[in-house]
Design an enzyme around this catalytic site. Structure first.
Site, PDB file in Angstrom:
ATOM      1  CD1 TRP A 120      74.963 -40.725  22.476  1.00  0.00           C
ATOM      2  CD2 TRP A 120      73.925 -42.732  22.603  1.00  0.00           C
ATOM      3  NE1 TRP A 120      75.025 -41.093  23.711  1.00  0.00           N
ATOM      4  CE2 TRP A 120      74.383 -42.200  23.886  1.00  0.00           C
ATOM      5  CE3 TRP A 120      73.275 -43.853  22.549  1.00  0.00           C
ATOM      6  CZ2 TRP A 120      74.207 -43.178  24.966  1.00  0.00           C
ATOM      7  CZ3 TRP A 120      73.044 -44.542  23.752  1.00  0.00           C
ATOM      8  CH2 TRP A 120      73.460 -44.174  24.724  1.00  0.00           C
ATOM      9  CG  ASP A 177      69.494 -39.068  19.063  1.00  0.00           C
ATOM     10  OD1 ASP A 177      69.106 -38.348  19.799  1.00  0.00           O
ATOM     11  OD2 ASP A 177      70.374 -40.148  19.394  1.00  0.00           O
ATOM     12  CE  LYS A 187      71.337 -38.408  27.854  1.00  0.00           C
ATOM     13  NZ  LYS A 187      71.220 -38.979  26.469  1.00  0.00           N
TER      14      LYS A 187
END
Ligand SMILES: *Cc1c(COP(=O)(O)O)cnc(C)c1O
Length: 356
Positions: free
Chosen positions: A99, A166, A190
């Site tokens: 990511w 993030d 999540k």
């Protein structure tokens, strides 16, 4: 049979969040209408957004001068919105996984990107330390939890420049010093809500400083001014997020979530380290994620991988297959994960060990 949901994302949510959202889908606030068929501008819906924003601020202790936004597009769109809005000349990125790399790739389209450190060469099995962040960057970007590789920054880095993070997969799992960040974002699927909403915490006076034109929908200023109501926001996931935020507060907030996360992770890592059949993949133990616990079969038991997956699946474990780029197993243990499910997985590992 009871299912133990270790899915990496979308993932486990508290049962009461699902029930309350289901109820509102049938009948929102006793209005006789479904949550899915009301206007986002209905007078009953604005309080949902307002309370969600207020709880975000309360639970994360967000200082004055920040906005909380609920947008579409996922964390992946933020990879582009962040540099669009904040990168004038140069930004620094810490490369800790898939990511982080994707975020860096997008930023390169907007200016100079400095990779301050990377653990790519060793398969992202640790978080780099001892790096230096240039003093003249617009921001320093980190991925606090690396969902695929199972590493996590357990505290805010100490740097002299504003940070962007993030936090898709560890938001609300520990206290954060938000004042160190100009932006914190994540996909909600999540730790917060079903897929479809992205949360963004943004420092108001950090926007509007770049010289480029920013398309309206990609401009944080638009959404700050319109309170996430410039266009139709994802109404159902926002409602579910509010239920999770209420649940978080009732459970004792982020300190309690951190305590539970550590308890779960300590139990599972202890078993991984003890059990001769398995080994953890993260080499630096202090970087082991509390959220995504990655392990593989020990070398001499490699050929038992498919057997263990089948064995555990038959005992109700769901979603423990590792990401295709790492292999092995990944037990994602987000905030809603009960300690009983972690114990059930440990029991599975011990019973499998006895059989071999
Ligand atoms: C899942 C994940 C993403 C991608 O999120 P989308 O909402 O699917 O774009 C980005 N970063 C991290 C850390 C993730 O875990």
């Amino acid at each position: 049979m009871k299912k133990h949901n270790f899915n990496a994302g979308p993932s486990i949510l508290p049962r009461e969040v699902i029930e309350k959202t289901a109820q509102a889908i049938l009948d929102f606030n006793g209005s006789g209408l479904s949550l899915m068929e009301i206007s986002h501008r209905a007078k009953d819906f604005q309080p949902v957004v307002d309370e969600a924003v207020a709880l975000f601020k309360e639970l994360l202790n967000i200082p004055e001068g920040y906005s909380v936004l609920f947008l579409g597009g996922g964390a992946s769109l933020e990879f582009c919105m962040v540099p669009y809005n904040f990168l004038e000349k140069k930004a620094a990125y810490l490369n800790t996984g898939t990511w982080a790399k994707k975020a860096m790739k997008e930023a390169k389209g907007f200016g100079e990107v400095v990779e301050v450190a990377s653990s790519a060469d060793s398969g992202y099995t640790f978080i780099p330390k001892g790096y230096e962040v240039p003093a003249d960057v617009d921001y320093f970007h980190i991925t606090t939890n690396n969902t695929i590789y199972g590493t996590e920054l357990h505290a805010d880095p100490q740097v002299e420049v504003p940070m962007v993070a993030d936090m898709s997969s560890d938001i609300f799992s520990r206290p954060v010093d938000v004042s160190k960040y100009i932006c914190i974002y994540g996909g909600a699927q999540k730790n917060l809500a079903p897929a479809g909403v992205t949360f963004v915490i943004v420092k108001n006076d950090a926007v509007g400083k770049v010289s480029r034109y920013i398309p309206t929908m990609l401009n944080y200023q638009t959404h700050i001014e319109k309170g996430s109501m410039f266009n139709t926001p994802p109404v159902v996931p926002i409602y579910a997020a509010l239920q999770t935020l209420r649940w978080l507060k009732a459970q004792g907030g982020v300190e309690e979530m951190q305590r539970r996360a550590k308890q779960r992770a300590d139990m599972l890592y202890a078993e991984i380290d003890r059990n001769k059949l398995f080994r953890g993949t993260v080499t630096a133990h202090e970087d082991r994620s509390y959220m995504n616990i990655c392990f593989v079969m020990a070398d001499e038991y490699k050929d038992l991988e498919a057997d263990f997956l089948k064995f555990a699946t038959e005992k109700g474990m769901v979603g423990i297959k590792g990401h295709r780029s790492v292999g092995g197993f990944r037990a994602s243990c987000y905030n809603a994960m009960p300690v009983e499910s972690v114990q059930a997985l440990i029991d599975c590992m011990q019973e499998f060990e006895k059989n071999h």
